[in-house]
Design a protein around this motif. Structure first.
Motif, mmCIF file in Angstrom:
data_model
loop_
_atom_site.group_PDB
_atom_site.id
_atom_site.type_symbol
_atom_site.label_atom_id
_atom_site.label_comp_id
_atom_site.label_asym_id
_atom_site.label_seq_id
_atom_site.Cartn_x
_atom_site.Cartn_y
_atom_site.Cartn_z
ATOM 1 N N ALA A 22 8.710 4.352 17.719
ATOM 2 C CA ALA A 22 9.547 3.255 17.220
ATOM 3 C C ALA A 22 10.611 3.770 16.258
ATOM 4 C CB ALA A 22 8.680 2.202 16.546
ATOM 5 N N LEU A 23 10.228 4.653 15.354
ATOM 6 C CA LEU A 23 11.200 5.185 14.391
ATOM 7 C C LEU A 23 12.249 6.045 15.099
ATOM 8 C CD1 LEU A 23 8.881 6.091 11.380
ATOM 9 C CD2 LEU A 23 10.449 4.153 11.573
ATOM 10 N N GLU A 24 11.809 6.802 16.080
ATOM 11 C CA GLU A 24 12.728 7.638 16.849
ATOM 12 C C GLU A 24 13.739 6.769 17.615
ATOM 13 O OE1 GLU A 24 11.886 11.752 19.100
ATOM 14 O OE2 GLU A 24 10.981 9.996 20.064
ATOM 15 N N ALA A 25 13.300 5.579 18.024
ATOM 16 C CA ALA A 25 14.173 4.655 18.753
ATOM 17 C C ALA A 25 15.074 3.860 17.815
ATOM 18 C CB ALA A 25 13.341 3.710 19.605
ATOM 19 N N GLY A 26 14.871 4.017 16.505
ATOM 20 C CA GLY A 26 15.729 3.336 15.543
ATOM 21 C C GLY A 26 15.205 2.000 15.045
ATOM 22 N N VAL A 27 13.942 1.695 15.323
ATOM 23 C CA VAL A 27 13.347 0.447 14.851
ATOM 24 C C VAL A 27 13.098 0.561 13.352
ATOM 25 C CG1 VAL A 27 11.381 -1.124 15.094
ATOM 26 C CG2 VAL A 27 12.283 0.055 17.102
ATOM 27 N N ASP A 28 13.383 -0.522 12.638
ATOM 28 C CA ASP A 28 13.215 -0.554 11.190
ATOM 29 C C ASP A 28 11.730 -0.444 10.825
ATOM 30 O OD1 ASP A 28 14.198 -1.038 8.474
ATOM 31 O OD2 ASP A 28 13.161 -2.977 8.669
ATOM 32 N N LEU A 29 11.456 0.248 9.728
ATOM 33 C CA LEU A 29 10.080 0.472 9.282
ATOM 34 C C LEU A 29 9.355 -0.852 9.006
ATOM 35 C CD1 LEU A 29 8.159 2.800 8.739
ATOM 36 C CD2 LEU A 29 8.935 2.834 6.378
ATOM 37 N N ARG A 30 10.073 -1.844 8.483
ATOM 38 C CA ARG A 30 9.453 -3.156 8.222
ATOM 39 C C ARG A 30 8.992 -3.795 9.528
ATOM 40 N NH1 ARG A 30 14.417 -4.892 4.615
ATOM 41 N NH2 ARG A 30 15.265 -4.331 6.629
ATOM 42 N N THR A 31 9.800 -3.670 10.563
ATOM 43 C CA THR A 31 9.446 -4.230 11.870
ATOM 44 C C THR A 31 8.255 -3.488 12.467
ATOM 45 O OG1 THR A 31 11.776 -4.751 12.201
ATOM 46 C CG2 THR A 31 10.364 -4.820 14.144
ATOM 47 N N VAL A 32 8.238 -2.187 12.287
ATOM 48 C CA VAL A 32 7.131 -1.374 12.807
ATOM 49 C C VAL A 32 5.814 -1.830 12.192
ATOM 50 C CG1 VAL A 32 6.139 0.953 12.870
ATOM 51 C CG2 VAL A 32 8.579 0.627 13.295
ATOM 52 N N TRP A 33 5.766 -1.956 10.873
ATOM 53 C CA TRP A 33 4.512 -2.309 10.209
ATOM 54 C C TRP A 33 4.136 -3.768 10.422
ATOM 55 C CZ3 TRP A 33 0.591 0.500 8.954
ATOM 56 C CH2 TRP A 33 0.778 1.857 8.794
ATOM 57 N N ALA A 34 5.127 -4.634 10.625
ATOM 58 C CA ALA A 34 4.811 -6.024 10.971
ATOM 59 C C ALA A 34 4.117 -6.064 12.331
ATOM 60 C CB ALA A 34 6.074 -6.872 10.982
ATOM 61 N N GLY A 35 4.622 -5.261 13.274
ATOM 62 C CA GLY A 35 3.993 -5.184 14.589
ATOM 63 C C GLY A 35 2.610 -4.570 14.534
ATOM 64 N N GLU A 36 2.443 -3.535 13.722
ATOM 65 C CA GLU A 36 1.127 -2.898 13.588
ATOM 66 C C GLU A 36 0.116 -3.854 12.972
ATOM 67 O OE1 GLU A 36 0.047 -0.129 14.876
ATOM 68 O OE2 GLU A 36 2.014 0.346 15.672
ATOM 69 N N THR A 37 0.569 -4.681 12.041
ATOM 70 C CA THR A 37 -0.322 -5.666 11.420
ATOM 71 C C THR A 37 -0.792 -6.678 12.461
ATOM 72 O OG1 THR A 37 0.812 -5.402 9.310
ATOM 73 C CG2 THR A 37 -0.522 -7.371 9.572
ATOM 74 N N LYS A 38 0.113 -7.121 13.315
ATOM 75 C CA LYS A 38 -0.269 -8.070 14.372
ATOM 76 C C LYS A 38 -1.190 -7.419 15.396
ATOM 77 C CE LYS A 38 3.955 -10.767 14.055
ATOM 78 N NZ LYS A 38 5.247 -11.072 14.702
ATOM 79 N N ARG A 39 -0.978 -6.159 15.677
ATOM 80 C CA ARG A 39 -1.747 -5.442 16.694
ATOM 81 C C ARG A 39 -3.142 -5.064 16.191
ATOM 82 N NH1 ARG A 39 1.826 -2.010 18.021
ATOM 83 N NH2 ARG A 39 2.277 -2.725 20.114
ATOM 84 N N ALA A 40 -3.321 -4.936 14.904
ATOM 85 C CA ALA A 40 -4.583 -4.450 14.333
ATOM 86 C C ALA A 40 -5.746 -5.360 14.706
ATOM 87 C CB ALA A 40 -4.461 -4.350 12.815
ATOM 88 N N THR A 41 -6.869 -4.733 15.025
ATOM 89 C CA THR A 41 -8.082 -5.490 15.324
ATOM 90 C C THR A 41 -9.100 -5.215 14.224
ATOM 91 O OG1 THR A 41 -8.919 -3.673 16.673
ATOM 92 C CG2 THR A 41 -7.722 -5.417 17.819
ATOM 93 N N GLY A 42 -9.803 -6.230 13.852
ATOM 94 C CA GLY A 42 -10.792 -6.098 12.792
ATOM 95 C C GLY A 42 -10.203 -6.449 11.440
ATOM 96 N N PHE A 43 -11.042 -7.003 10.600
ATOM 97 C CA PHE A 43 -10.582 -7.451 9.286
ATOM 98 C C PHE A 43 -10.078 -6.305 8.427
ATOM 99 C CE2 PHE A 43 -11.516 -8.195 4.792
ATOM 100 C CZ PHE A 43 -10.674 -9.264 4.563
#
Length: 148
Positions: A22-43
């Motif tokens: 994502a970073l290599e493609a130019g995606v903003d770090l805030r967007t990356v971590w927002a997506g990772e938060t949604k993707r995360a499984t488990g509390f």
């Protein structure tokens, strides 16, 4: 000291792969971590990723945002993220970390597979020797035989 769960090597390798791409493609770090938060499984994972996402959204660097949840990530990951940010090559550092953690998983799996046959042989040999001892004891106790 309380037990603190850590991210698995498999999940960490996947996180590094996705984040570096994502970073290599130019995606903003805030967007990356927002997506990772949604993707995360488990509390645990979701709450840790949310903390990082909130830190990045407040303007912190990724390494600074990882500090409050540093117990969830390995120290190598934390240090190389910091180095990647300082050198301006965070995407490359994460890509190398992904390769490293994939290699670690491959080694661990190879070790377990290599240990299956020797452990099977050990178990069978113990069982066979146990049966032979039992049979010899039964023969020795049978009527009409002299003990050895």
């Amino acid at each position: 000291m309380l037990f603190s769960p850590r991210i698995s090597t498999k999940n960490l390798a996947a996180l590094c792969h996705r984040t570096s791409t994502a970073l290599e493609a130019g995606v903003d770090l805030r967007t990356v971590w927002a997506g990772e938060t949604k993707r995360a499984t488990g509390f645990t994972a979701r709450s840790r990723f949310r903390a990082v996402s909130e830190g990045v959204n407040c303007g912190s660097s990724m390494s600074d945002a990882l500090e409050p949840v540093a117990d969830y990530f390995p120290s190598l990951f934390l240090e190389l993220v910091r180095v990647g940010e300082q050198t301006g090559h965070l995407d490359g550092a994460l890509k190398q970390l992904a390769k490293h953690y994939d290699y670690q998983r491959t080694l661990a799996q190879g070790f377990l597979v290599a240990m299956i046959w020797p452990l099977t042989e050990l178990g069978l040999s113990i069982a066979i020797i146990g049966v032979l001892i039992w049979v010899m004891g039964a023969i020795g106790r049978s009527p009409g035989t002299e003990p050895i």
